[in-house]
Design a protein around this motif. Structure first.
Motif, PDB file in Angstrom:
ATOM      1  N   GLY B 398       0.814  -1.207   0.000  1.00  7.25           N
ATOM      2  CA  GLY B 398       0.000   0.000   0.000  1.00  7.25           C
ATOM      3  C   GLY B 398       0.849   1.259   0.000  1.00  7.25           C
ATOM      4  N   ALA B 400       2.089   2.922  -2.383  1.00  5.82           N
ATOM      5  CA  ALA B 400       1.728   3.914  -3.401  1.00  5.82           C
ATOM      6  C   ALA B 400       0.663   4.876  -2.884  1.00  5.82           C
ATOM      7  N   GLU B 401      -0.315   4.319  -2.185  1.00  6.14           N
ATOM      8  CA  GLU B 401      -1.360   5.193  -1.646  1.00  6.14           C
ATOM      9  C   GLU B 401      -0.818   6.107  -0.576  1.00  6.14           C
ATOM     10  N   VAL B 404       0.976   9.246  -1.749  1.00  7.91           N
ATOM     11  CA  VAL B 404       0.198  10.403  -2.179  1.00  7.91           C
ATOM     12  C   VAL B 404      -0.206  11.266  -0.990  1.00  7.91           C
TER      13      VAL B 404
END
Lengths: 283, 436, 302
Positions: B398, B400-401, B404
């Motif tokens: 996770g 990548a999330e 952000v």
């Protein structure tokens, strides 16, 4: 008499100034691209930009065209074929489908319009997997054909809609006259009406061609080798993450990818916009 | 108009047709009837720049010459897109045989890769685990199973411009703690030069640099938002807060190319970066390589000594491959000393312990004609640091999330809208949401 | 089999067969190539499929939709962003396209060349456009800041792509640059369809160029303009390449629009179920808008 010459001179100046402003806005970034393509890499991103090149070089172009470098000749021809195929497909479907929507309030035409709209909404990531499966099953993965087909899903609905707008603008008297003269409905459509919606055909072809030309995502997913890779994928591959990107070469590739199309359009538009619409106005 | 349309139709049909329209995908692997039938291996290769491609082409020639029953077909897909394309291919049931991997977290979670331990312990294996730097090897290990053989090790550290440092009277080795770092950055920021660089314009890079600091400040990750790491986490955020006056304001929008460019131009004196440094700055200014040196990321108050993140670029076998034995043969061949040395000559550090930095300099002469000695020196100084301080880069599900939301808060911190403590609370809340 | 239904069928075919025959190829094409993916997407949106988590893919009904509409901290922001993006791009491109089309419609030397050159932004490869504009908009040494500084318009460089205030104008400008050529060509085609006699008659009547523009040209361009604007709105609604290259939807989610959110969820976070739900919602919104638009257009027909 003097007034009118002065007026004409002023008008000329005015016209060309506006043209200049438009062109500066349009071509400014591109001009930088062109200038940079003749610079060696170290010169391109200087703090103080220069619009000339201190060490003018053609090496970037040699690299871009060469097989060891970017090899973009291949990618350009692939992109051209796929885009032309898309344009053709869209043109054919839109020429007839648009007419149907414009003239006939046939039962279900509202639903059809909705379907056309809906079809364009599912783009990108969501249709990639089903398309990949479909293309693999049909054996058309990594071909220009599959690209034309998938681009069609974006361009055909819009083209139909576009053409229907243009058709509505064509006076009904034209077809009525043709029918009276003994044309079949199809004949009237093909010989009289389609030519009079010529501006629409031009717009449709252009739209479909450039939409296909500009696509990156679908080409990335559905092509895997020089056989069908388009220029968009080819150029983006040049921008490396870990290795050394050849910035000058990338600039040159960008220029080479753009110029041919420009010249083609500059040549064609004379015959299309002017020649065809002249026919329409006369007819 | 009809004539024009007709000719357009003809031309297009010819172009579309003349290019093998509906032949079945020529790379559909045919099950080898007998061992003699040449097997075509589909290999996804992500080094799409010239020098990386050159290695792949050379390797293909060597392998096909050595094994008459193996053919290699490359699919060149850049790093930015490879995971995405592979995900689509896998979902559609089209599985290649080999691929290059860096962070294999997602791929392993998708059950896409084949564990390699069994292959390594088979008799006749030409590579063994001990051949590689352990920290690089560990990068491909998930839940105790090995999923990729590293071709190169990627080390991360603080790269500094020694010339600029010298002018400010600072010696690189003296920067040991984050306090030293901030002081140095302050001294270096003058006359249009900034002390520090950062690339917060893309989530991946916005996360990576502070992640390096977190690693050096107690070996935790930015996903550790529990109370045990709160103090150390806020220290990391505070470092960046203190560095604000010494970084160009533009860092909030910079991605890696802009930061590299600035370093190569001598506009920033220090930047956290990886061992792929040479190629990335050579393209802008070859001379900067000779002026650059790498040191471990300074440690903060919560860390006793620095730790350097180590990742790797390696080869993995796809679990759905139909030619696993042939694939394994190729993997072994590509992980021998020569190929690894040549790979490292173009980018990153050798993954094998028997390849020394100095040898690489010679091989790099054709690749970096203006700076091959500097490249050798840079690489040569990096490797020992890895031995001493290198620890495998954490792999987080996770991530990548999280990147952000981390970036969102980091940018606000950089703009002075959040204090480190406030930023921490936001990040903690957002990441906890993601972990649920 | 009875006479009645057959007669009705024959009547139907005679009245509407031609119309249906013309639109059928399009419908069949879309049925074959779009409907199946569409249905699959909608189905996916009702599952919790997440490629990196094992055991997902189960039917969860409208859970994704509830999440987006009620609990997702970004969704409504992204939704609003999309409207701003689409309207600003469509209108912006139009405002640039009108003067461009007008000038390219007049007698000019080498007019073909200028018309060809106007296409440059539209045809330049997207990746190159991204590189160009990132260089122009760079906060530190970008071209725009450099020239604004030289012209004395700004003191400190503006971080175009990092500033909450400037990022939208910056991104929209890049999009206007890339997209206005298409509108220009369309308007040119529309202008070419206005017979010269109309203008000449107005000139004889003593109308000034400005009057002629507003009272004749614009109204005659109205049909084309309306179609053009609506098409631009629809196509921009699903385009994300340019924004992605410039900002990746960032910082954070500041410049995220629905298509970038679909992309992030699908290919960065691998949450295919959620991504499909975003796309479906996005499609529904456009459908509603389009239905409203069509009602309005059809009341004006002929």
């Amino acid at each position: 008499m003097k007034d009118s010459t002065l007026f004409r001179v002023l008008l000329s100046i005015g016209k060309y100034s506006v043209l200049a402003v438009v062109l500066i806005f349009t071509l400014g970034p591109f001009a930088w691209l062109v200038v940079s393509s003749f610079k060696p890499a170290e010169e391109i991103f200087r703090q103080i930009p220069t619009w000339y090149s201190e060490n003018f070089t053609l090496a970037n172009y040699r690299w871009a065209l060469g097989p060891l470098g970017a090899n973009i000749g291949r990618f350009l021809s692939n992109a051209f074929a796929a885009s032309a195929g898309t344009a053709l497909l869209s043109l054919l479907f839109a020429a007839i489908g648009g007419y149907s929507l414009a003239r006939y309030q046939f039962p279900g035409y509202k639903a059809v319009s909705v379907v056309l709209l809906l079809a364009q909404m599912f783009q990108g990531p969501l249709i990639m997997v089903p398309w990949y499966k479909m293309a693999a099953a049909l054996g058309i993965l990594n071909t220009k054909l599959v690209l034309a087909l998938i681009y069609g899903t974006t361009t055909i609905p819009v083209s139909v809609w576009l053409m229907s707008g243009f058709y509505r603008h064509v006076p009904r008297t034209l077809e009525e006259a043709a029918l009276v003269d003994g044309c079949s409905r199809l004949g009237a459509l093909w010989r009289i009406i389609v030519p009079s919606a010529a501006p629409g055909l031009v717009a449709t072809t252009l739209f479909a061609f450039v939409t296909a030309w500009n696509d990156y995502q679908y080409a990335l997913i559905l092509t895997s080798s020089d056989k069908a890779k388009t220029i968009q994928v080819g150029i983006s591959e040049l921008v490396g993450f870990m290795g050394m990107s050849n910035w000058g070469g990338i600039m040159a590739s960008g220029v080479l990818a753009t110029i041919p199309i420009i010249f083609i359009f500059a040549y064609i538009q004379k015959y299309l916009i002017e020649g065809l619409t002249a026919g329409a106005v006369k007819g | 108009m009809r004539k024009w349309m007709a000719s357009l139709l003809t031309v297009t049909t010819l172009m579309l047709a003349g290019c093998g329209g509906s032949k079945p995908n020529e790379t559909t692997p045919q099950p080898a009837a007998e061992k003699k039938e040449p097997v075509t291996l589909r290999v996804i290769y992500s080094g799409t720049t010239d020098i990386e491609k050159a290695w792949s082409v050379k390797m293909k020639e060597q392998i096909e010459a050595k094994h008459s029953d193996i053919k290699i077909e490359y699919m060149y897909i850049g790093w930015a897109d490879v995971e995405k394309k592979l995900a689509v291919m896998l979902q559609a049931g089209d599985v290649p045989d080999l691929m290059q991997t860096q962070d294999a977290t997602n791929l392993v979670a998708m059950n896409a890769l084949e564990p390699l331990d069994a292959y390594l312990s088979k008799a006749g294996a030409t590579v063994k685990k001990a051949d590689f730097h352990q920290s690089a090897l560990e990068y491909g290990v998930f839940s105790g199973k090995l999923y990729s053989l590293p071709t190169a090790a990627i080390g991360y550290g603080l790269v500094v411009n020694e010339e600029l440092l010298g002018k400010a009277g600072i010696k690189a080795e003296e920067i040991k703690t984050t306090d030293d770092l901030v002081k140095a950055a302050k001294a270096l920021t003058k006359d249009g030069v900034y002390g520090m660089g950062y690339a917060s314009g893309a989530p991946r890079f916005s996360w990576r640099d502070p992640a390096m600091f977190a690693f050096s400040n107690g070996e935790f990750t930015l996903a550790d938002v529990d109370d045990a790491h709160k103090k150390a986490y806020i220290e990391v955020l505070s470092v960046y807060n203190s560095l604000r006056p010494y970084m160009p304001e533009a860092v909030t929008a910079w991605q890696y190319p802009e930061m590299r460019k600035a370093f190569a131009a001598g506009q920033i004196a220090m930047m956290p970066f990886g061992s792929f440094f040479t190629g990335n700055v050579y393209e802008f200014n070859p001379d900067i390589v000779a002026k650059s040196k790498v040191i471990p990321i300074p440690h903060g108050p919560s860390g006793q000594k620095p730790a350097m993140m180590v990742g790797g670029v390696g080869l993995s076998m796809l679990a759905g491959s139909k030619h696993k034995d042939a694939a394994w043969t190729v993997m072994q061949d590509l992980s021998q000393k020569e190929p690894v040395a040549q790979f490292a000559a173009s980018v990153n550090l050798p993954s094998r312990v028997d390849v020394k930095g100095e040898e690489i300099a010679k091989l790099a002469e054709t690749i970096y004609p203006k700076a091959f000695e500097a490249h050798g020196k840079f690489t040569g100084s990096f490797s020992p640091l890895l031995q001493t301080y290198g620890k495998t880069m954490p792999r987080i599900i996770g991530q990548a999330e999280m990147e952000v939301v981390f970036q969102k808060n980091m940018v606000q911190l950089l703009q002075g809208k959040l204090t480190p403590e406030q930023a921490y609370e936001n990040i903690k809340r957002d990441i906890a949401q993601i972990k649920k | 089999m009875g006479g009645h239904p057959l007669a009705q069928l024959r009547l139907f075919v005679r009245r509407h067969g031609f119309a249906w025959a013309l639109i059928l190829p399009t419908l069949l094409y879309l049925l074959a190539f779009q409907i199946y993916p569409l249905l699959q997407s909608v189905y996916l949106s009702l599952t919790d499929l997440s490629l990196t988590r094992a055991g997902t893919g189960k039917f969860v009904g409208l859970a994704n939709y509830y999440y987006l509409l009620k609990s997702d901290p970004q969704f409504w922001l992204i939704f609003r962003n999309t409207f701003i993006w689409v309207v600003a791009c469509a209108v912006g491109q139009y405002l640039f396209a009108v003067p461009a089309a007008l000038i390219l419609n007049t007698k000019l030397r080498a007019r073909g060349l200028w018309r060809g050159l106007i296409m440059v932004p539209w045809v330049t490869p997207v990746v190159v456009v991204g590189i160009m504009w990132r260089w122009i908009l760079d906060g530190d040494s970008g071209l725009l800041n450099y020239y604004l500084n030289v012209l004395g318009l700004i003191e400190k460089p503006i971080i175009w792509l990092g500033s909450d205030f400037w990022v939208w104008p910056a991104v929209i400008s890049a999009s206007i640059w890339k997209g206005f050529p298409y509108q220009t060509i369309m308007l040119l085609a529309g202008l070419a369809g206005i017979p010269k006699e109309v203008h000449e008659a107005a000139q004889v009547d003593g109308a000034t160029p400005v009057q002629r523009f507003f009272l004749i040209t614009l109204p005659l361009l109205a049909p084309v303009s309306v179609v053009l604007l609506s098409i631009t709105v629809v196509t921009t609604w699903t385009k994300f390449d340019l924004i992605w290259l410039l900002t990746e939807g960032g910082p954070g989610f500041t410049t995220s629009i629905l298509p970038t959110y679909v992309y992030s969820n699908a290919f960065v976070f691998y949450k295919l179920g959620l991504a499909s739900a975003v796309a479906t919602l996005s499609a529904l919104v456009v459908m509603v808008l389009a239905i409203v638009y069509m009602r309005w257009v059809n009341t004006d027909v002929e």
